[in-house]
Design an enzyme around this catalytic site. Structure first.
Site, mmCIF file in Angstrom:
data_model
loop_
_atom_site.group_PDB
_atom_site.id
_atom_site.type_symbol
_atom_site.label_atom_id
_atom_site.label_comp_id
_atom_site.label_asym_id
_atom_site.label_seq_id
_atom_site.Cartn_x
_atom_site.Cartn_y
_atom_site.Cartn_z
ATOM 1 C CG ASN A 195 7.746 4.536 8.666
ATOM 2 O OD1 ASN A 195 8.297 3.503 9.036
ATOM 3 N ND2 ASN A 195 7.497 4.782 7.389
ATOM 4 C CG MET A 196 6.137 1.776 15.011
ATOM 5 S SD MET A 196 7.075 2.548 16.358
ATOM 6 C CE MET A 196 7.217 1.156 17.489
ATOM 7 C CB SER A 197 7.261 0.053 9.223
ATOM 8 O OG SER A 197 5.884 -0.135 9.454
ATOM 9 C CD GLU A 198 11.012 4.550 7.034
ATOM 10 O OE1 GLU A 198 11.000 4.742 5.807
ATOM 11 O OE2 GLU A 198 10.968 5.476 7.873
ATOM 12 C CG ASP A 264 8.195 13.888 1.406
ATOM 13 O OD1 ASP A 264 9.146 13.233 1.875
ATOM 14 O OD2 ASP A 264 7.740 13.710 0.272
#
Length: 476
Positions: A195-198, A264
């Site tokens: 995701n964007m944060s990761e 998921d």
């Protein structure tokens, strides 16, 4: 995009990762404990759901696709409960069961739709030897069209590099939902889905679209990926591949209630589509649509083939279109939680005519959502005779699904929908004709639940029998 399909007839997917069991205890809180300043929860019901890599497998199974799940569990009651839960969905479980560790379990205590406490039962597997798990992977992977490595940082993927190499040797694409900031450990994978944060935690802050593309392509080159899919919440998702233009998809979510498990769903649909021989673009489109559906549900959820097919073909604007009973119950539960009034009616609807259309429009005006329960072909035959129905169930459902007044359609096989109505429990039960409310199937159940029953008039001269008679007269 209407040419895309949610039917994955050739796909078979293998999942390996951190499996866990999510337990939910629901209850009422009406007082504070005399022992400590904490609320007392009187538990009224409980629920168990598959979590982590097990939820990924559940997502794939919900698409009617064969799936095998590899992972680590304890030799305990929780492990047995998780296995039983998965096997009921026809998931092939091949776990390494350890006497030294418990099955990872997360117990959530909720009251009045609020989570009060979460209890985690776990001991990470980071010091566990992976030899048996690697052997299972090596024996199985060649039989599948895609491998998902589901990393929740619990230690099942300690030897992730060996796992990637085993899959590459078998020429099976490897998709990974990454965890943490050490993406180097995923070197050589086919695709990552951060995701964007990761993503920003690894490559740094991205202020523009150009930053995402530039830093994403550099990451692909640095760790030898084939592709990178960055999921960006309300901004959709972006697919990056070396030497190709970025492929951006806006979000498909209409309403967001819970993002639990959305990642998921994305990787599950993505892997399933690739295993079915679809292109990266089509696989991303389908996973984006699926994510838009699942965030509109409460808790860790899955997406069915019917829901995905409806959304692909633009039927999601009137609810979820054609559903099975389980899907309908979930949709009704969510709608009621939003304060929507549920209206339900039923019938054969063999040859749709203006009287039907007018009746359904009037029924829809009485609430916020309209459910239409439709007799199956066998049910119609028992009620109307051997020459009926004229149109089979799929045809009747397809025509009804095209009406803007109809939100949800569900089939029932009994002579009456009494059982179904008793399980759905609409706020208002509607029937057309000259019935007495007390004679309408399901009326007693609706009244007992505090709902209402109403009889609406049909338009004069409009009936399926009249239409059939006119056709016969023309034929004669």
């Amino acid at each position: 995009m209407a040419q895309y399909s949610a039917q994955f007839n050739q796909a078979k997917v293998l999942v390996l990762g951190d499996v866990m069991l999510d337990r939910y205890w629901f209850g009422a809180t009406n007082r504070i404990s005399p022992e400590a300043p904490v609320p007392v929860v009187r538990v009224q019901e409980n629920e168990e759901r598959a979590g982590g890599a097990a939820n990924v497998a559940m997502n794939i199974a919900s698409l009617n696709v064969p799936v095998q799940l590899l992972g680590l569990t304890g030799l305990d009651e929780t492990g047995k409960a998780l296995t039983t839960l998965l096997q009921t969905q026809k998931i092939d479980c091949d776990f390494v069961r350890l006497a030294t560790h418990p099955t990872i379990t997360k117990l959530r205590i909720l009251s009045r739709h609020q989570q009060l406490l979460r209890l985690d039962f776990e001991e990470d597997f980071k010091n566990v030897q992976s030899t048996e798990l690697l052997t299972k992977l090596e024996n199985a992977v060649k039989n599948f069209g895609a491998l998902i490595l589901s990393d929740y940082g619990k230690g099942t993927l300690n030897d992730v590099q060996q796992m990637i190499q085993i899959a590459r040797k078998a020429k099976v694409p490897v998709l990974i939902d990454p965890k943490g900031t050490d993406f180097e450990r995923y070197r050589g994978a086919t695709l990552l889905t951060p995701n964007m944060s990761e993503f920003e935690a690894v490559v740094g802050k991205c202020d523009t679209e150009e930053d995402i593309i530039e830093k994403g392509l550099k990451l692909i080159a640095d760790i030898e990926l084939s592709a990178l899919l960055v999921t960006r919440s309300e901004k959709g998702m972006t697919l990056l591949r070396p030497g190709q233009e970025a492929y951006h998809l806006p979000t498909e979510a209409k309403e967001v209630f819970d993002v639990t498990g959305a990642g998921d769903t994305v990787i599950s649909v993505l892997a399933t589509a690739l295993a079915d021989g679809r292109s990266f673009e089509e696989a991303c489109f389908l996973s984006n649509v699926a994510a838009g559906i699942v965030v509109g549900k409460l808790g860790t959820s899955t997406v069915s083939t019917i829901e995905l097919e409806n959304a692909i073909h633009g039927r999601s604007s009137t609810g979820f279109g054609i559903m099975n009973e389980d899907e309908l119950k979930v949709a009704v539960q969510l709608a009621k939680a939003r304060g929507e009034k549920i209206v339900m009616t039923n019938g054969c609807f063999d040859i749709l005519h203006p009287g039907h259309v007018s009746y359904l429009e009037n029924a829809r005006k009485l609430g916020d959502r309209l459910i239409v329960a439709v007799n199956t072909d066998d049910s119609v035959k028992r009620l109307k005779g051997e020459t009926r129905p004229i149109n089979d169930l799929p045809s009747r459902m397809a025509v009804l699904a095209g009406l803007s007044s109809v939100d949800w359609l569900v089939a029932f096989d009994e002579d009456t929908p009494q059982r179904l109505i008793g399980e759905v429990l609409p706020d208002l039960l509607v029937k057309g004709g000259d019935y007495k409310p007390e004679d309408i199937a399901g009326s007693k159940e609706v009244w007992a639940n505090g709902g209402d029953v109403k009889v609406l008039n049909f338009e004069n001269g409009c009936s399926t029998s009249n239409v059939i008679q006119k056709i016969r007269e023309l034929k004669d």
